[in-house]
Every structure is written in C-alpha cells, then in structure tokens.
Write a protein that holds these residues in place. Structure first.
Motif, PDB file in Angstrom:
ATOM      1  N   VAL A 105      40.337  46.781  44.219  1.00  0.00           N
ATOM      2  CA  VAL A 105      39.523  47.332  43.141  1.00  0.00           C
ATOM      3  C   VAL A 105      38.061  47.234  43.504  1.00  0.00           C
ATOM      4  CG1 VAL A 105      38.926  47.146  40.708  1.00  0.00           C
ATOM      5  CG2 VAL A 105      41.248  46.658  41.454  1.00  0.00           C
ATOM      6  N   LYS A 106      37.345  48.318  43.261  1.00  0.00           N
ATOM      7  CA  LYS A 106      35.904  48.345  43.470  1.00  0.00           C
ATOM      8  C   LYS A 106      35.230  48.197  42.115  1.00  0.00           C
ATOM      9  CE  LYS A 106      32.188  51.164  45.437  1.00  0.00           C
ATOM     10  NZ  LYS A 106      31.848  52.465  46.075  1.00  0.00           N
ATOM     11  N   ALA A 107      34.550  47.086  41.907  1.00  0.00           N
ATOM     12  CA  ALA A 107      33.945  46.803  40.610  1.00  0.00           C
ATOM     13  C   ALA A 107      32.763  47.737  40.354  1.00  0.00           C
ATOM     14  CB  ALA A 107      33.485  45.355  40.544  1.00  0.00           C
ATOM     15  N   PRO A 108      32.694  48.355  39.179  1.00  0.00           N
ATOM     16  CA  PRO A 108      31.561  49.231  38.861  1.00  0.00           C
ATOM     17  C   PRO A 108      30.310  48.417  38.545  1.00  0.00           C
ATOM     18  CG  PRO A 108      33.010  49.032  36.971  1.00  0.00           C
ATOM     19  CD  PRO A 108      33.673  48.274  38.090  1.00  0.00           C
ATOM     20  N   LYS A 109      29.181  49.091  38.569  1.00  0.00           N
ATOM     21  CA  LYS A 109      27.935  48.427  38.218  1.00  0.00           C
ATOM     22  C   LYS A 109      27.835  48.323  36.691  1.00  0.00           C
ATOM     23  CE  LYS A 109      25.444  50.098  42.297  1.00  0.00           C
ATOM     24  NZ  LYS A 109      24.259  50.860  42.784  1.00  0.00           N
ATOM     25  N   TYR A 110      27.270  47.235  36.234  1.00  0.00           N
ATOM     26  CA  TYR A 110      27.107  47.032  34.794  1.00  0.00           C
ATOM     27  C   TYR A 110      25.870  46.187  34.563  1.00  0.00           C
ATOM     28  CZ  TYR A 110      29.266  42.522  35.885  1.00  0.00           C
ATOM     29  OH  TYR A 110      29.556  41.296  36.422  1.00  0.00           O
ATOM     30  N   GLN A 111      25.369  46.259  33.315  1.00  0.00           N
ATOM     31  CA  GLN A 111      24.122  45.576  32.988  1.00  0.00           C
ATOM     32  C   GLN A 111      24.341  44.301  32.186  1.00  0.00           C
ATOM     33  OE1 GLN A 111      21.722  48.503  30.993  1.00  0.00           O
ATOM     34  NE2 GLN A 111      21.198  49.581  32.886  1.00  0.00           N
ATOM     35  N   ARG A 112      25.336  44.304  31.295  1.00  0.00           N
ATOM     36  CA  ARG A 112      25.517  43.170  30.391  1.00  0.00           C
ATOM     37  C   ARG A 112      26.878  42.525  30.614  1.00  0.00           C
ATOM     38  NH1 ARG A 112      22.378  42.936  25.709  1.00  0.00           N
ATOM     39  NH2 ARG A 112      24.145  42.019  24.615  1.00  0.00           N
ATOM     40  N   ASP A 113      26.889  41.198  30.772  1.00  0.00           N
ATOM     41  CA  ASP A 113      28.135  40.465  31.004  1.00  0.00           C
ATOM     42  C   ASP A 113      29.047  40.499  29.788  1.00  0.00           C
ATOM     43  OD1 ASP A 113      27.454  39.815  33.570  1.00  0.00           O
ATOM     44  OD2 ASP A 113      26.515  37.914  33.025  1.00  0.00           O
ATOM     45  N   ASP A 114      28.464  40.500  28.573  1.00  0.00           N
ATOM     46  CA  ASP A 114      29.289  40.421  27.377  1.00  0.00           C
ATOM     47  C   ASP A 114      29.943  41.748  27.028  1.00  0.00           C
ATOM     48  OD1 ASP A 114      26.929  41.615  26.779  1.00  0.00           O
ATOM     49  OD2 ASP A 114      26.574  40.576  24.886  1.00  0.00           O
ATOM     50  N   HIS A 115      29.568  42.846  27.704  1.00  0.00           N
ATOM     51  CA  HIS A 115      30.213  44.136  27.479  1.00  0.00           C
ATOM     52  C   HIS A 115      30.778  44.691  28.785  1.00  0.00           C
ATOM     53  CE1 HIS A 115      28.070  43.825  23.662  1.00  0.00           C
ATOM     54  NE2 HIS A 115      28.783  44.838  23.216  1.00  0.00           N
ATOM     55  N   GLY A 116      29.907  45.154  29.658  1.00  0.00           N
ATOM     56  CA  GLY A 116      30.368  45.757  30.911  1.00  0.00           C
ATOM     57  C   GLY A 116      31.062  44.766  31.822  1.00  0.00           C
ATOM     58  N   GLY A 117      30.672  43.498  31.742  1.00  0.00           N
ATOM     59  CA  GLY A 117      31.268  42.488  32.607  1.00  0.00           C
ATOM     60  C   GLY A 117      32.701  42.152  32.263  1.00  0.00           C
ATOM     61  N   ARG A 118      33.190  42.668  31.115  1.00  0.00           N
ATOM     62  CA  ARG A 118      34.563  42.384  30.710  1.00  0.00           C
ATOM     63  C   ARG A 118      35.460  43.609  30.800  1.00  0.00           C
ATOM     64  NH1 ARG A 118      33.469  40.577  24.973  1.00  0.00           N
ATOM     65  NH2 ARG A 118      35.670  41.095  24.783  1.00  0.00           N
ATOM     66  N   CYS A 119      34.990  44.691  31.381  1.00  0.00           N
ATOM     67  CA  CYS A 119      35.838  45.882  31.496  1.00  0.00           C
ATOM     68  C   CYS A 119      36.951  45.628  32.514  1.00  0.00           C
ATOM     69  CB  CYS A 119      35.014  47.104  31.879  1.00  0.00           C
ATOM     70  SG  CYS A 119      34.441  47.115  33.584  1.00  0.00           S
ATOM     71  N   LEU A 120      37.943  46.498  32.523  1.00  0.00           N
ATOM     72  CA  LEU A 120      39.150  46.260  33.309  1.00  0.00           C
ATOM     73  C   LEU A 120      38.857  46.156  34.797  1.00  0.00           C
ATOM     74  CD1 LEU A 120      42.213  45.977  32.880  1.00  0.00           C
ATOM     75  CD2 LEU A 120      42.415  48.413  33.335  1.00  0.00           C
ATOM     76  N   SER A 121      38.013  47.039  35.318  1.00  0.00           N
ATOM     77  CA  SER A 121      37.737  47.029  36.756  1.00  0.00           C
ATOM     78  C   SER A 121      37.019  45.759  37.181  1.00  0.00           C
ATOM     79  CB  SER A 121      36.891  48.252  37.131  1.00  0.00           C
ATOM     80  OG  SER A 121      37.623  49.438  36.957  1.00  0.00           O
ATOM     81  N   VAL A 122      36.082  45.294  36.360  1.00  0.00           N
ATOM     82  CA  VAL A 122      35.343  44.080  36.701  1.00  0.00           C
ATOM     83  C   VAL A 122      36.254  42.861  36.624  1.00  0.00           C
ATOM     84  CG1 VAL A 122      33.423  42.595  36.042  1.00  0.00           C
ATOM     85  CG2 VAL A 122      33.166  45.074  35.947  1.00  0.00           C
ATOM     86  N   ALA A 123      37.086  42.807  35.571  1.00  0.00           N
ATOM     87  CA  ALA A 123      38.028  41.693  35.440  1.00  0.00           C
ATOM     88  C   ALA A 123      38.982  41.653  36.627  1.00  0.00           C
ATOM     89  CB  ALA A 123      38.802  41.806  34.134  1.00  0.00           C
ATOM     90  N   ALA A 124      39.413  42.826  37.077  1.00  0.00           N
ATOM     91  CA  ALA A 124      40.321  42.875  38.226  1.00  0.00           C
ATOM     92  C   ALA A 124      39.627  42.406  39.497  1.00  0.00           C
ATOM     93  CB  ALA A 124      40.848  44.284  38.410  1.00  0.00           C
ATOM     94  N   ASP A 125      38.339  42.757  39.632  1.00  0.00           N
ATOM     95  CA  ASP A 125      37.603  42.337  40.813  1.00  0.00           C
ATOM     96  C   ASP A 125      37.470  40.821  40.857  1.00  0.00           C
ATOM     97  OD1 ASP A 125      35.919  42.810  43.155  1.00  0.00           O
ATOM     98  OD2 ASP A 125      34.284  42.127  41.877  1.00  0.00           O
TER      99      ASP A 125
END
Length: 349
Positions: A297-317
């Motif tokens: 999985v390639k984690a997408p870029k995100y700005q906020r840990d409490d929102h973007g940091g919990r999306c499926l791709s980031v969690a998988a990474d």
C-alpha cells in the motif's frame, strides 16, 4: 413465464383484520408486497432503482441500503452554502419522486449531519454557515451524532460516541451473564462472553484504527472485566495472565487483526470493489526482497492526523506493510488468519 409468475404474485391480494374471532371485511391491496415475504427486498430495490439516476443528476454522492438512502458531498468553507443548496434540491426531488410513486419520505426519520474540522481561522466562519437543511418547509438541524448501520458517528469523527454505546451494551451483557455465573461452567461462560461481549467489541472495530488510546481504553476495560468474569477473579487482579490463558488478543491487536484481514482480501483480489478503490497500491519498478521496503500500500499525503491519518490507506501503511512478508504472502485467508493471530499474540505477550 417469469413475468407472468411475478404478476400473479403481486395481483389480487386482499387483507383483513381478525380480533377475538371477529373478522373485518376484506380490502383489496393495489400497492405493495406482503411484509416479511422473501421477494419483498428484491422487488423494493428494483422499484426504487430510478432514484440512483435521479440523485446522480445532482452531482452528489449517495449510498442506498434497502430503504435507507444517504446523500452526501464535500466542499470547502467558501462553497459550503452552494453545497447545502444542492443537497436541498436533491432531497426535494427525491421526495417528489417518492410521492409520485406511492412512497413516503419520512421527515421524522430524516437526519442531517455535518462533518468538519476547524482551525482558529475557520472557527468563526463555521458558526456563520447554515445550521440546517430545509425539507418540505421544515428545518432539519445538523445532528451532533448519528447512527449508520449500527455505528455511531459524531461530527468530529472521533468515534467516542460509538465506543460509549458499545461499552454500554457490552457491560449490560456482563451484568446479565454475571447474574447466572454461579450456575455456569468456565467453558460455558467463555462461550457466552465470546458471543455476547467480544462480538460487540469486534463489530466494525476497523473504524477505530489509528484512534488515540484514550478512545479505545474503555473497550479494553470491558474486555478485562469479561476475562475476570470467566475466571471469577477479583477486579484488582492483573488481567494479562487471564487474557493469555484465554488466548484473547487485546482490543488494539484485534483492530489490527481486522485491518490485516481486510487487506489480505484486497491484495488477493477478493475484496469488494468499493474497498479496493480506496487503496492506492504501490507498484515498484523492481521487486524488493526486504519486507520493510516491499510495500503493498502506498500511503496518500494528508495534513491532519485526526482525520486523514486514520483513512484506510494510511492505516494499512502503518499496519499491513509492517507485517513480515511471509504473512502477507499466505496462500489462503484461513491460513493467513491463523498465522496472523499467532504473530500478534506473540507480539503482545
């Protein structure tokens, strides 16, 4: 022949009321299907299929599950009023279609919810935005929490309300089992706890991935109480030996286990398409033998840990990509589950 069979199934139906042996006159049923019938859900979905095209014409997103229709979209703060207006027009057209086709859009059960995050510069602008959506001349104010298919969402997506409701239901089960614990064997109690308590803790727990420990801690306390209930030990006794003896993974490890099972199916191509579309797969130019570098999985870029940091791709990474390569390349899902649980268990204990 099939069409004639369906027509015969729907035609010439009558109903009456029977109370204490007294029967009312029969009334012909011109619309609808018998409640609880096998064909009811299928025929209803076919009947409401045009709603999909109607909603898509408004360029908004939607999900339809049986008779539950959800309409949603996103916009920046400056375009928020236009977004509310487009959603109102969409809901109005949906209501008009339902009225024309002998259905009813229930105003009392219609909810609106706004998910947003605010910074000091946005706090004032959010308070000046529309606070309700108009439906049939009724203002539906935005709710702070809403239930969707058994999951409680709050406006900040913190999942705290979902944890509160889950713990409340699980503790009620603990009290019920505890009232008859003296009559149960240890094995019977374990079965009751697994079916009535742990199943609640595991329900949709993948949504809690990457949540702060302060959010998941109440769930862990419930699991600890359930373990002590099985062995009838004092509440102050250390629970780690009990969990190890029961071979139960702690709550955080159970969340990781669920995420990894989902991503094994995505990697194997057996997961639903809507899940696979949420994941950006990593396609390296060359195969790397190192497990730490061979990422699926390639984690997408995100700005906020409490929102973007919990999306499926980031969690998988953070979870799936860190597993040993041998686990990610298991030949089947059952063997993957067994090996994964053993790996997480050894990591914990």
């Amino acid at each position: 022949m099939a069409l004639s069979w369906i027509q015969n199934y729907l035609s010439d139906r009558k109903q009456f009321v029977l109370i204490d042996g007294q029967q009312s006159a029969e009334t012909s049923l011109v619309f609808g299907v018998p409640q609880g019938c096998v064909l009811g859900p299928v025929l209803f979905i076919m009947y409401t299929a045009p709603l999909t095209t109607l909603i898509e014409n408004h360029c908004v997103l939607h999900e339809i599950f049986a008779d539950d229709t959800q309409i949603n979209h996103s916009a920046s703060h400056d375009k928020y009023p236009d977004l509310v207006l487009s959603l109102q027009e969409c809901v109005r057209d949906v209501g008009a279609w339902m009225e024309e086709n002998k259905l009813k859009l229930n105003d009392d059960k219609t909810e609106a919810m706004r998910f947003s995050y605010s910074t000091p510069t946005h706090a004032k602008s959010i308070s000046e935005l529309p606070q309700a959506i108009s439906l049939n001349n009724i203002d539906i104010k935005f709710s702070d929490t809403s239930r969707d298919l058994g999951v409680f969402f709050d406006k900040d997506l913190s999942m705290k309300q979902h944890v509160v409701q889950t713990c409340k239901a699980a503790r009620m089960e603990i009290r019920r089992i505890g009232s008859i614990r003296q009559y149960l064997t240890e094995d019977a109690t374990k079965r009751l706890v697994c079916s009535g308590i742990l199943s609640r803790l595991d329900n949709c727990n993948s949504l809690l991935a990457e949540c702060p420990k302060s959010v998941t801690k109440p769930l862990q306390l419930v699991q600890n109480a359930a373990a002590r209930l099985v062995f009838r030990t004092h509440m102050k006794q250390s629970v780690t030996p009990l969990l190890k003896q029961l071979h139960w993974l702690p709550v955080e490890q159970r969340i990781k286990y669920k995420i990894c099972c989902i991503f094994y199916q995505i990697a194997a191509g057996t997961a639903p398409q809507y899940l696979s579309d949420l994941v950006q797969k990593n396609n390296p130019e060359r195969v790397v033998r190192s497990a730490s570098q061979n990422k699926f999985v390639k984690a997408p870029k995100y700005q906020r840990d409490d929102h973007g940091g919990r999306c499926l791709s980031v969690a998988a990474d953070h979870i799936w990509n860190k597993l040993p390569l041998s686990l990610r390349l298991s030949p089947s899902l059952p063997s993957s589950k067994a090996n994964l649980k053993t790996h997480l268990f050894r990591e914990t204990f």
